[in-house]
Motif scaffolding. Structure first.
Motif, PDB file in Angstrom:
ATOM      1  N   ALA A 334      16.617   4.833  -9.128  1.00 10.45           N
ATOM      2  CA  ALA A 334      15.770   5.689  -8.218  1.00 10.45           C
ATOM      3  C   ALA A 334      16.398   6.312  -7.197  1.00 10.45           C
ATOM      4  O   ALA A 334      16.272   7.623  -6.801  1.00 10.45           O
ATOM      5  N   LYS A 335      17.105   5.787  -6.596  1.00  6.03           N
ATOM      6  CA  LYS A 335      17.914   6.246  -5.291  1.00  6.03           C
ATOM      7  C   LYS A 335      18.859   7.309  -5.753  1.00  6.03           C
ATOM      8  O   LYS A 335      19.094   8.202  -5.239  1.00  6.03           O
ATOM      9  N   THR A 353       9.338   5.225   1.027  1.00  5.47           N
ATOM     10  CA  THR A 353       8.779   4.258   2.039  1.00  5.47           C
ATOM     11  C   THR A 353       8.831   2.937   1.322  1.00  5.47           C
ATOM     12  O   THR A 353       8.886   2.698   0.104  1.00  5.47           O
ATOM     13  N   PRO A 354       8.676   2.106   1.985  1.00  5.27           N
ATOM     14  CA  PRO A 354       8.687   0.673   1.617  1.00  5.27           C
ATOM     15  C   PRO A 354       7.612   0.469   0.361  1.00  5.27           C
ATOM     16  O   PRO A 354       7.799  -0.140  -0.731  1.00  5.27           O
ATOM     17  N   LYS A 355       6.422   1.028   0.694  1.00  3.64           N
ATOM     18  CA  LYS A 355       5.462   0.700  -0.209  1.00  3.64           C
ATOM     19  C   LYS A 355       5.835   1.712  -1.446  1.00  3.64           C
ATOM     20  O   LYS A 355       5.497   1.200  -2.681  1.00  3.64           O
ATOM     21  N   ALA A 356       6.416   2.655  -1.763  1.00  2.81           N
ATOM     22  CA  ALA A 356       6.955   3.567  -2.788  1.00  2.81           C
ATOM     23  C   ALA A 356       7.778   2.647  -3.586  1.00  2.81           C
ATOM     24  O   ALA A 356       7.684   2.390  -4.654  1.00  2.81           O
ATOM     25  N   LEU A 357       8.622   1.836  -2.846  1.00  2.00           N
ATOM     26  CA  LEU A 357       9.824   1.063  -3.428  1.00  2.00           C
ATOM     27  C   LEU A 357       9.107  -0.092  -4.089  1.00  2.00           C
ATOM     28  O   LEU A 357       9.454  -0.284  -5.279  1.00  2.00           O
ATOM     29  N   GLN A 358       8.188  -0.567  -3.680  1.00  2.00           N
ATOM     30  CA  GLN A 358       7.425  -1.911  -4.233  1.00  2.00           C
ATOM     31  C   GLN A 358       6.671  -1.328  -5.367  1.00  2.00           C
ATOM     32  O   GLN A 358       6.749  -2.121  -6.443  1.00  2.00           O
ATOM     33  N   THR A 389       6.427   9.151  -0.942  1.00  2.00           N
ATOM     34  CA  THR A 389       5.427   8.154  -0.881  1.00  2.00           C
ATOM     35  C   THR A 389       4.936   7.870  -2.193  1.00  2.00           C
ATOM     36  O   THR A 389       5.172   8.509  -3.083  1.00  2.00           O
ATOM     37  N   PRO A 390       4.046   6.810  -2.359  1.00  2.00           N
ATOM     38  CA  PRO A 390       3.311   6.538  -3.715  1.00  2.00           C
ATOM     39  C   PRO A 390       2.783   7.825  -4.216  1.00  2.00           C
ATOM     40  O   PRO A 390       2.610   8.181  -5.198  1.00  2.00           O
ATOM     41  N   GLU A 394       3.100  10.160  -7.515  1.00  2.80           N
ATOM     42  CA  GLU A 394       1.844   9.899  -8.359  1.00  2.80           C
ATOM     43  C   GLU A 394       1.550   8.498  -8.990  1.00  2.80           C
ATOM     44  O   GLU A 394       1.117   8.134  -9.934  1.00  2.80           O
ATOM     45  N   LEU A 395       1.713   7.597  -8.074  1.00  2.00           N
ATOM     46  CA  LEU A 395       1.825   6.370  -8.523  1.00  2.00           C
ATOM     47  C   LEU A 395       0.745   5.476  -7.668  1.00  2.00           C
ATOM     48  O   LEU A 395       0.664   4.292  -7.389  1.00  2.00           O
ATOM     49  N   THR A 396      -0.210   6.209  -6.660  1.00  2.00           N
ATOM     50  CA  THR A 396      -0.850   5.766  -5.666  1.00  2.00           C
ATOM     51  C   THR A 396      -2.178   4.969  -6.044  1.00  2.00           C
ATOM     52  O   THR A 396      -2.321   3.755  -5.429  1.00  2.00           O
ATOM     53  N   THR A 397      -3.024   5.553  -6.698  1.00  2.00           N
ATOM     54  CA  THR A 397      -4.214   5.144  -7.104  1.00  2.00           C
ATOM     55  C   THR A 397      -4.194   3.547  -7.807  1.00  2.00           C
ATOM     56  O   THR A 397      -5.014   2.942  -7.306  1.00  2.00           O
TER      57      THR A 397
END
Ligand SMILES: Nc1ncnc2c1ncn2[C@@H]1O[C@H](COP(=O)(O)OP(=O)(O)OP(=O)(O)O)[C@@H](O)[C@H]1O
Ligand SMILES: [Mg+2]
Length: 456
Positions: A334-335, A353-358, A389-390, A394-397
């Protein structure tokens, strides 16, 4: 290296208040080579010339000393020039929201006035440390990228095992059957074998057995003589002949039509081809690699794939593990993709963002590396801020919706939802649905079967 350690780190202080500037120089010169700028143009000039890894930036700069426009613009330009710059915002107490806005744009941290020297020193020290780590990491990645695996990245034991196998088989002439889900890097692996082999200066010829209509495949592969069938106006060499002295890569071999399998087998046995309508056998010097993302064993059992052909092709088997099973590689890849596409398309983006990584870690990645690459590319192009960001990915919902369920339940529920949505979008056309999801048709069938989704 030794010199770097004795050389003091350059620190740029951007501050329009002359007195404050002098104070900071006085306080920080013991530890850093302090460079000073009083406005945006001078700050940028110094960045251009000295590339300081760390910058402290007062947001209120002339001619807009009471606003933050100049400061934010300076921030954007500094990061655009070097996305790894660590910019520490210095701001008035009542302007915290501007500091946060700056963080959103990619600033490293902020500190409020009046500046406590000791506090500032701690932040700078940490920024220098992070910056050094990131630069070292980037160096490593650069070296990774130039390694002989033709851009195949990965540090997990699972992929290292594949690299080891590539090293071994590339010095031989043995056929290799590369297997793995869609997007795992089968073609990349085949290419790496070729590039590391003695045939590297010869051609690497790919033929996608699933994509060429059955009626054309024979002539594509074996060539034809003039007048051998309607439409054969000229003589044409087949791709096997074109791979002479190089490597022939038979992609999606599982789709190879039954009626041509004997002919392919005969070629593999004596390395001679006969063009359609031709009378002579032409000796060809090729090394054959094949790949499949379908379950060839099943095709074998059902008699759709000849056993003798299978054993010819699968002298050595090279399974490529799915991305979700490669420990640690999701973040590494990813990086790497983020850096690749940021430098091409949108230099402002510099991290997740940390959430995106998670979320990246817990996603199923049915489309494997291709899906990861596509998502990040799209996100980098569309992103507004400096960190993906998530939502950008497009991984947010999915994430918020399935929180609290076990990982497996959540993955299945999400998979079901995505498949159903894609099917609806493509009005039930499974070929288009599969390509929409970035997976192969067989993978889609498997997934539908597993999730109990009916075709209509
Ligand atoms: N280890 C890796 N490092 C970097 N990029 C990779 C890696 N593996 C795959 N990719 C990239 O992912 C994409 C898909 O790879 P490739 O075409 O080799 O997969 P494949 O297994 O042949 O897929 P398919 O089964 O769909 O044909 C390509 O853009 C490739 O460059
Ligand atoms: Mg492929």
């Amino acid at each position: 290296m030794a010199q770097q350690q004795t050389e003091r780190v350059r620190l740029l202080v951007v501050e329009d208040d002359e007195e404050l500037r002098a104070q900071m120089k006085w306080g920080l010169s013991g530890d850093y080579e302090v460079l000073l700028a009083g406005d945006r143009p001078i700050a940028l000039e110094i960045c251009e010339r000295e590339s300081p890894p760390v910058v402290t930036l007062d947001l209120g700069l002339p001619p807009d000393s009471d606003g933050v426009g100049e400061g934010l613009l300076a921030l954007a330009h500094i990061l655009e020039r070097d996305p790894l710059s660590k910019v520490i915002i210095i701001t008035g107490r009542e302007e915290k929201e501007h500091a946060l806005q700056a963080i959103g744009l990619g600033a490293y941290d902020y500190i409020t006035k009046p500046v406590e020297l000791e506090e500032l020193k701690v932040i700078i020290r940490r920024a220098v440390h992070v910056s050094r780590l990131e630069r070292e990491h980037r160096e490593l990645q650069k070296r990774f990228g130039e390694d002989p695996f033709e851009g195949m990245l990965g540090a997990s034991p699972q992929i290292q095992e594949v690299f080891e196998k590539i090293r071994k088989v590339s010095t031989t002439e043995t056929p290799v059957l590369i297997t793995g889900e869609s997007g795992t890097g089968k073609e990349l692996a085949a290419n790496a074998i070729h590039v590391r082999s003695a045939r590297k200066d010869g051609p690497f010829v790919v033929i996608n057995c699933g994509a060429i209509p059955e009626t054309l495949l024979e002539s594509e592969l074996f060539g034809h003589e003039k007048g051998s069938f309607t439409g054969a106006h000229i003589q044409r060499k087949g791709r096997i002949e074109k791979a002479h002295r190089g490597t022939l890569f038979l992609d999606e071999i599982g789709e190879f039509p039954a009626h041509l399998q004997v002919k392919l087998l005969r070629f593999l046995e004596d390395k001679k081809v006969e063009r359609i309508g031709g009378r002579e056998l032409i000796q060809v010097d090729v090394r054959v690699l094949a790949a499949t993302n379908t379950d060839l064993d099943k095709a074998l059992r059902e008699g759709r794939f000849r056993e003798d052909l299978y054993y010819r092709l699968a002298v050595i088997k090279m399974p490529i593990p799915p991305l979700r099973e490669r420990n640690g590689d999701i973040q590494l890849l990813a990086k790497a993709f983020l850096q690749r596409y940021a430098s091409k398309n949108n230099n402002r983006v510099n991290s997740f963002t940390p959430k995106a990584l998670q979320i990246l870690e817990s996603h199923m990645w049915h489309g494997n590396v291709r899906e990861l690459e596509n998502r990040i590319k799209r996100a980098v192009i569309m992103a507004e801020g400096a960190r993906l960001t998530p939502a950008d990915l497009e991984l947010t919902t999915a994430y918020t919706k399935y929180q609290g369920q076990s990982l497996r339940e959540a993955r299945e529920a999400l998979d079901r939802e995505l498949v159903l949505q894609a099917m609806a979008r493509n009005k039930g056309n499974l070929t288009r649905t599969a390509s929409d999801l970035g997976i192969s048709r067989p993978t889609l069938y498997e997934l539908m079967h597993k999730l109990g989704i009916e075709k209509n």
